[in-house]
Design an enzyme around this catalytic site. Structure first.
Site, mmCIF file in Angstrom:
data_model
loop_
_atom_site.group_PDB
_atom_site.id
_atom_site.type_symbol
_atom_site.label_atom_id
_atom_site.label_comp_id
_atom_site.label_asym_id
_atom_site.label_seq_id
_atom_site.Cartn_x
_atom_site.Cartn_y
_atom_site.Cartn_z
ATOM 1 C CG HIS A 1 -0.743 -1.698 10.514
ATOM 2 N ND1 HIS A 1 -1.659 -1.904 9.503
ATOM 3 C CD2 HIS A 1 -0.310 -0.414 10.372
ATOM 4 C CE1 HIS A 1 -1.761 -0.807 8.783
ATOM 5 N NE2 HIS A 1 -0.959 0.112 9.274
ATOM 6 C CD GLU B 1 -0.965 2.719 13.401
ATOM 7 O OE1 GLU B 1 -1.068 3.703 12.633
ATOM 8 O OE2 GLU B 1 -0.072 1.857 13.288
ATOM 9 C CG HIS B 2 -5.656 1.057 10.472
ATOM 10 N ND1 HIS B 2 -6.100 1.750 9.373
ATOM 11 C CD2 HIS B 2 -4.325 0.868 10.277
ATOM 12 C CE1 HIS B 2 -5.092 1.964 8.537
ATOM 13 N NE2 HIS B 2 -3.996 1.429 9.065
#
Length: 457
Positions: free
Chosen positions: A66, A69-70
């Site tokens: 995650h 992803e950022h």
């Protein structure tokens, strides 16, 4: 009187356009390219899917997928963040990404003439991301704020707890965002190591739908992704990676008497993506249905449970679910109620309707099949939806079922199939329970479990 012989003859001067098919090619390095070409489309969606999400993490780096992803759109070795943004804004393209427990997905939706550039940018993001120390620190604060917001959302908390209790001691039980201590401690080196371990050519697919042809996308994939290396031990797409999680009959309760509602999820072990009864489980989910008291037509819904809940004001809403993973799944229901004195009645009638699935009528099954067809097939109404469908199916099963095949598989399900699967999946099986909020009225685990321990139907 109209003289039919004087009417002009109807002559068909065109051929019916063939249904678009999914074409698949595997490059030398193991990367799979799959397309559905629509020659008259003016746009296309290109998607890159990685067979790695939070399940591919360890306890130490949980949250890395995650986090990446950022960082995806914060610049690469070839393009600054500003250059990336301008490149897409100038062509009217749209770029996005998301992370799940088993996959990470990056996709671009662009006009026909901008598709090659979109593929180049996606490749640059996945293979040349700069991941600067300053960007890591900035996004760390963003993710911490995101986690604070997620922790305020009862449904997110309930489903994270449900996975944690059902898959104890397994990576599938971890959250996608990761614990706060990991978010605060993950380093640039941790993220680069996750990329090195998981962003391998045999664990990636490139799918597209729309204006770009299969041959063109294969050439672009070879140009921009051909240098990627496969895993040391290659596995075919859709093959489970790691040990199969053991479903644990258990519960997690987080009581908060200041909360105005009780939020409860109950689940049994469901079907994996490849399970032959995958679609039957979805039909069973449709029979139980979804309900919200804000729905004006709620007394007339086909779900028996919705009728009972509405008549006796037992809940604010409920949502049945069938969540699948590569080698397991969760099949169950999520309940929200502010009628705190009747939680036991709500759970009782819910499990009673689960029990009724072994004697579901033909009319109920056919109605649920129609609803499932509409849900699965009518959603394929854009290039992005189709590209996502192709990518998801390839990553989870290794092949794509056409809409026609999906329709056929659903059509073959009978009430006998529903009865058999309900008996095998629900009766006298362990359950996982996750409850948050004002849950004093939720009786003990054994009482709930006993409701499906004997088949009286």
């Amino acid at each position: 009187m109209l003289r039919l012989q004087n009417l002009p003859k109807l002559v068909r001067r065109f051929a019916t356009t063939a249904l678009p098919k999914t074409e698949t090619t595997t490059l030398k390095n193991g990367l799979t390219v799959a397309t559905e070409h629509h020659p008259y489309a003016q746009t296309a969606t290109v998607l890159v899917g990685v067979d790695a999400g939070s399940r591919a993490e360890t306890a130490k780096n949980n949250g890395a997928a995650h986090f990446l992803e950022h960082l995806a759109f914060k610049g690469t070795k070839n393009r600054s963040q500003k250059a990336l943004e301008l490149e897409f804004e100038n062509t009217g393209a749209h770029l996005n990404a998301y992370t799940s427990r088993e996959q990470t997905v990056y996709y671009a939706h662009a006009f026909k003439n901008a598709v090659p550039n979109a593929v180049a940018v996606l490749a640059d993001i996945l293979t040349n991301s700069s991941i600067s120390a300053s960007a890591v620190e900035r996004e760390r604060q963003v993710i911490l704020r995101e986690q604070e917001e997620v922790d305020k959302m009862a449904d997110e908390v309930v489903f994270d707890h449900l996975h944690a209790t059902a898959y104890q001691g397994h990576p599938l039980g971890r959250t996608i965002l990761g614990p706060k201590e990991n978010i605060e401690s993950l380093t640039r080196e941790d993220l680069l190591q996750y990329i090195k371990d998981n962003y391998r050519s045999d664990r990636m697919i490139i799918s597209s739908a729309g204006s770009i042809s299969h041959e063109e996308l294969v050439k672009l994939a070879e140009k921009y992704f051909g240098h990627l290396e496969p895993s040391a031990e290659q596995l075919s797409l859709g093959a489970p990676r790691g040990l199969k999680p053991r479903f644990v009959g258990s519960e997690i309760r987080a009581r908060d008497d200041d909360s105005p509602t009780a939020n409860i999820a109950i689940a049994v072990e469901g079907m994996s993506w490849k399970h032959p009864d995958y679609f039957t489980a979805l039909v069973m989910q449709a029979i139980i249905g979804n309900w919200d008291r804000a729905m004006g037509a709620s007394p007339h819904l086909s779900s028996r449970l919705s009728t009972i809940v509405q008549q006796h004001q037992l809940a604010n809403s409920f949502m049945s679910f069938s969540t699948s993973y590569s080698d397991t799944g969760l099949w169950g229901i999520y309940l929200v109620t502010e009628n705190l004195g009747r939680i036991d009645d709500l759970v009782h009638f819910t499990l009673q309707n689960w029990a009724r699935l072994t004697v579901a009528t033909r009319a109920e099954v056919e109605r649920a099949k129609a609803q499932l067809r509409a849900s699965l097939l009518l959603s394929l109404d854009s290039t992005t939806a189709i590209a996502e469908d192709i990518g998801r199916q390839l990553l989870t099963t290794g092949r794509r079922m056409s809409p026609q095949e999906v329709d056929l598989r659903i059509g073959q399900i009978t009430e006998k199939d529903v009865a058999r699967v309900a008996s095998e999946m629900i009766w006298d099986k362990d359950i996982a329970v996750s409850a948050v909020g004002s849950i004093e009225g939720l009786l003990d685990y054994n009482r709930i479990r006993s409701s499906i321990s004997m088949n009286r139907w």
